[in-house]
Design an enzyme around this catalytic site. Structure first.
Site, PDB file in Angstrom:
ATOM      1  N   ILE A  95      -7.714   6.906  12.221  1.00 32.85           N
ATOM      2  CA  ILE A  95      -6.731   7.661  13.001  1.00 32.85           C
ATOM      3  C   ILE A  95      -7.047   9.156  12.961  1.00 32.85           C
ATOM      4  O   ILE A  95      -6.942   9.864  13.968  1.00 32.85           O
ATOM      5  CB  ILE A  95      -5.305   7.378  12.472  1.00 32.85           C
ATOM      6  CG1 ILE A  95      -4.903   5.940  12.829  1.00 32.85           C
ATOM      7  CG2 ILE A  95      -4.299   8.381  13.042  1.00 32.85           C
ATOM      8  CD1 ILE A  95      -3.588   5.486  12.210  1.00 32.85           C
ATOM      9  N   VAL A 129      -7.200  15.794  -0.715  1.00 33.19           N
ATOM     10  CA  VAL A 129      -5.859  16.369  -0.519  1.00 33.19           C
ATOM     11  C   VAL A 129      -4.962  16.259  -1.757  1.00 33.19           C
ATOM     12  O   VAL A 129      -3.874  16.837  -1.782  1.00 33.19           O
ATOM     13  CB  VAL A 129      -5.132  15.763   0.711  1.00 33.19           C
ATOM     14  CG1 VAL A 129      -5.898  16.021   1.986  1.00 33.19           C
ATOM     15  CG2 VAL A 129      -4.842  14.269   0.520  1.00 33.19           C
ATOM     16  N   TYR A 168       3.771   1.549  -0.949  1.00 39.44           N
ATOM     17  CA  TYR A 168       3.327   2.222   0.287  1.00 39.44           C
ATOM     18  C   TYR A 168       4.525   2.574   1.154  1.00 39.44           C
ATOM     19  O   TYR A 168       4.634   3.709   1.658  1.00 39.44           O
ATOM     20  CB  TYR A 168       2.369   1.309   1.053  1.00 39.44           C
ATOM     21  CG  TYR A 168       1.907   1.890   2.371  1.00 39.44           C
ATOM     22  CD1 TYR A 168       0.930   2.878   2.432  1.00 39.44           C
ATOM     23  CD2 TYR A 168       2.465   1.453   3.581  1.00 39.44           C
ATOM     24  CE1 TYR A 168       0.508   3.415   3.644  1.00 39.44           C
ATOM     25  CE2 TYR A 168       2.056   1.984   4.802  1.00 39.44           C
ATOM     26  CZ  TYR A 168       1.081   2.975   4.823  1.00 39.44           C
ATOM     27  OH  TYR A 168       0.675   3.510   6.026  1.00 39.44           O
ATOM     28  N   LYS A 200       5.850   6.326   2.571  1.00 40.42           N
ATOM     29  CA  LYS A 200       5.943   6.690   3.987  1.00 40.42           C
ATOM     30  C   LYS A 200       7.393   6.964   4.406  1.00 40.42           C
ATOM     31  O   LYS A 200       7.652   7.831   5.252  1.00 40.42           O
ATOM     32  CB  LYS A 200       5.303   5.604   4.855  1.00 40.42           C
ATOM     33  CG  LYS A 200       3.801   5.526   4.686  1.00 40.42           C
ATOM     34  CD  LYS A 200       3.099   6.834   5.130  1.00 40.42           C
ATOM     35  CE  LYS A 200       1.594   6.725   5.117  1.00 40.42           C
ATOM     36  NZ  LYS A 200       0.913   7.897   5.659  1.00 40.42           N
ATOM     37  N   THR A 243      -8.349   0.307  12.561  1.00 39.59           N
ATOM     38  CA  THR A 243      -9.149   1.353  11.899  1.00 39.59           C
ATOM     39  C   THR A 243      -9.981   0.695  10.793  1.00 39.59           C
ATOM     40  O   THR A 243      -9.743  -0.466  10.436  1.00 39.59           O
ATOM     41  CB  THR A 243      -8.234   2.406  11.234  1.00 39.59           C
ATOM     42  OG1 THR A 243      -7.487   1.756  10.200  1.00 39.59           O
ATOM     43  CG2 THR A 243      -7.282   3.069  12.226  1.00 39.59           C
TER      44      THR A 243
HETATM   45  N1  LIG Z   1      -4.129   1.972  10.565  1.00 35.66           N
HETATM   46  C1  LIG Z   1      -2.842   1.689  10.656  1.00 35.66           C
HETATM   47  O1  LIG Z   1      -2.465   0.620  11.178  1.00 35.66           O
HETATM   48  C2  LIG Z   1      -1.807   2.672  10.160  1.00 35.66           C
HETATM   49  C3  LIG Z   1      -0.468   2.390  10.425  1.00 35.66           C
HETATM   50  C4  LIG Z   1       0.506   3.284  10.011  1.00 35.66           C
HETATM   51  C5  LIG Z   1       0.143   4.438   9.334  1.00 35.66           C
HETATM   52  N2  LIG Z   1      -1.177   4.678   9.073  1.00 35.66           N
HETATM   53  C6  LIG Z   1      -1.498   5.914   8.366  1.00 35.66           C
HETATM   54  O2  LIG Z   1      -2.468   6.625   9.095  1.00 35.66           O
HETATM   55  C7  LIG Z   1      -3.285   7.390   8.194  1.00 35.66           C
HETATM   56  C8  LIG Z   1      -4.749   7.082   8.463  1.00 35.66           C
HETATM   57  O3  LIG Z   1      -4.961   5.689   8.277  1.00 35.66           O
HETATM   58  P1  LIG Z   1      -6.297   4.955   8.770  1.00 35.66           P
HETATM   59  O4  LIG Z   1      -5.922   3.563   9.070  1.00 35.66           O
HETATM   60  O5  LIG Z   1      -6.991   5.772   9.763  1.00 35.66           O
HETATM   61  O6  LIG Z   1      -7.130   4.958   7.379  1.00 35.66           O
HETATM   62  P2  LIG Z   1      -8.713   5.070   7.091  1.00 35.66           P
HETATM   63  O7  LIG Z   1      -8.889   4.676   5.660  1.00 35.66           O
HETATM   64  O8  LIG Z   1      -9.470   4.315   8.115  1.00 35.66           O
HETATM   65  O9  LIG Z   1      -9.002   6.632   7.239  1.00 35.66           O
HETATM   66  C9  LIG Z   1      -8.397   7.503   6.300  1.00 35.66           C
HETATM   67  C10 LIG Z   1      -9.296   8.710   6.048  1.00 35.66           C
HETATM   68  O10 LIG Z   1      -8.623   9.503   5.068  1.00 35.66           O
HETATM   69  C11 LIG Z   1      -9.563   9.874   4.070  1.00 35.66           C
HETATM   70  N3  LIG Z   1      -8.916  10.105   2.787  1.00 35.66           N
HETATM   71  C12 LIG Z   1      -8.363   9.178   1.963  1.00 35.66           C
HETATM   72  N4  LIG Z   1      -7.935   9.767   0.851  1.00 35.66           N
HETATM   73  C13 LIG Z   1      -8.212  11.084   0.961  1.00 35.66           C
HETATM   74  C14 LIG Z   1      -8.013  12.203   0.113  1.00 35.66           C
HETATM   75  N5  LIG Z   1      -7.482  12.080  -1.121  1.00 35.66           N
HETATM   76  N6  LIG Z   1      -8.385  13.423   0.561  1.00 35.66           N
HETATM   77  C15 LIG Z   1      -8.984  13.571   1.781  1.00 35.66           C
HETATM   78  N7  LIG Z   1      -9.208  12.532   2.607  1.00 35.66           N
HETATM   79  C16 LIG Z   1      -8.824  11.309   2.207  1.00 35.66           C
HETATM   80  C17 LIG Z   1     -10.538   8.713   4.004  1.00 35.66           C
HETATM   81  O11 LIG Z   1     -11.785   9.079   3.410  1.00 35.66           O
HETATM   82  C18 LIG Z   1     -10.661   8.324   5.475  1.00 35.66           C
HETATM   83  O12 LIG Z   1     -11.690   9.041   6.116  1.00 35.66           O
HETATM   84  C19 LIG Z   1      -2.817   7.046   6.793  1.00 35.66           C
HETATM   85  O13 LIG Z   1      -1.890   8.012   6.358  1.00 35.66           O
HETATM   86  C20 LIG Z   1      -2.125   5.704   6.991  1.00 35.66           C
HETATM   87  O14 LIG Z   1      -1.145   5.459   6.015  1.00 35.66           O
HETATM   88  C21 LIG Z   1      -2.160   3.823   9.454  1.00 35.66           C
END
Ligand SMILES: NC(=O)c1ccc[n+]([C@@H]2O[C@H](COP(=O)([O-])OP(=O)(O)OC[C@H]3O[C@@H](n4cnc5c(N)ncnc54)[C@H](O)[C@@H]3O)[C@@H](O)[C@H]2O)c1
Length: 278
Positions: free
Chosen positions: A21, A71, A162, A166, A197
């Site tokens: 994302i 972060v 989780y 959130k 993702t």
């Molecule tokens: N994919 C979904 O269906 C979904 C749904 C609801 C919410 N989200 C939220 O969206 C966000 C992104 O999710 P995604 O599915 O793209 O995940 P992802 O794991 O594919 O991508 C997350 C990115 O964040 C980076 N990251 C993780 N920990 C980190 C840290 N400590 N410091 C810096 N970077 C860090 C990772 O290296 C990765 O590049 C998250 O907050 C997740 O909770 C995702």
């Protein structure tokens, strides 16, 4: 007729932007035009703890700046802000996206230590970057976009920790929107549903039947598909650029997953036959 970039000249910081994302959000701000993908929209600085992934995207999207940053480390976040300011002189928008969803776990399988770590990433990372960015955002009446989750509002099975993180992100968004309104800083969140993702793929792979898990995740939406990172990116650009009368908003990007009744109980037969009161 050439369209005008919607967030041109603005400076945006995105966390966790190397993939998923976050990368969709980075791309959407860079190309904040749907038709002319060659034109440049915002100046985007993105961070990730994944250096290789971040550098690859930085090379692909010329004009973006990648800063390696975890972060959960305040010092890293200070560097992220100072690097942004030294390059561009101001800051208009922060997108707190970095986060993690652990594999499915029943409550008894969770631990306080793991919960603390998840809070550090999903909640305190957002809080800390926000605090560091606010003095700069106030100067140009900027805005913050937190990537929360639909399940922070509706719950999710086998995801107690989780969901708690959130739910807190959504609540913090609203509280901060109230306090920052006096500076003209808008604070909103996006709550995605199922977005395809690398994280989703990894979580599916950790289940006993990945194909069945993916099918279930796909059919959870009335629209019959999962969302794409670009669709969350488009929502983020909208909140930053055009949603000028929105603050404290939780924007659902879910394909309608929260709508209607569905099967929630694991029972296979009726516990009791429904009866009307006499
Ligand atoms: N994919 C979904 O269906 C979904 C749904 C609801 C919410 N989200 C939220 O969206 C966000 C992104 O999710 P995604 O599915 O793209 O995940 P992802 O794991 O594919 O991508 C997350 C990115 O964040 C980076 N990251 C993780 N920990 C980190 C840290 N400590 N410091 C810096 N970077 C860090 C990772 O290296 C990765 O590049 C998250 O907050 C997740 O909770 C995702």
């Amino acid at each position: 007729m050439a369209a005008v970039p919607r967030y041109s000249g603005k400076v945006v910081v995105v966390t966790g932007g190397a993939r998923g994302i976050g990368a969709g959000i980075v791309r959407a701000f860079v190309f904040s035009l749907s038709l002319l993908a060659v034109d440049s929209g915002a100046q985007v600085v993105f961070c990730d703890k994944d250096e290789a992934g971040g550098r690859a995207l930085e090379q692909e999207l010329s004009g973006t700046v990648f800063v390696r940053c975890d972060v959960t480390q305040e010092g890293d976040l200070q560097t992220l802000i100072s690097e942004t300011l030294s390059r561009f002189g101001h800051l208009d928008c922060v997108v707190n996206n970095a986060g993690y969803h652990p594999p499915a776990q029943w409550p008894e399988e969770t631990s306080a230590q793991d919960f603390r770590q998840l809070l550090e990433l999903n909640l305190l990372g957002t809080y800390t970057l926000t605090k560091l960015a606010l003095p700069h955002l106030r100067k140009c009446r900027g805005n913050i976009i937190n990537i929360s989750s639909l399940v922070g509002t509706i719950g999710q099975s086998q995801a107690v920790t989780y969901v708690a993180t959130k739910g807190a992100v959504t609540a913090m968004t609203k509280a901060l929107a109230l306090d920052e309104s006096r500076y003209g800083v808008r604070v909103n969140c996006i709550s995605p549903g199922n977005i395809w993702t690398p994280l989703w793929e990894e979580l599916a792979a950790s289940t006993s039947d990945p194909s069945a898990t993916i099918l279930e995740g796909t059919l959870a939406q009335p629209l019959g598909r999962m969302g794409q990172p670009a669709e969350v990116g488009a929502a983020a650009v909208f909140l930053a650029s055009e949603a000028t009368f929105c603050t404290g908003l939780e924007l659902l990007v879910t394909g309608g997953a929260e709508l209607g009744y569905g099967r929630k109980s694991t029972r296979s037969s009726l516990l009791e036959t429904p009866s009307l009161p006499p």
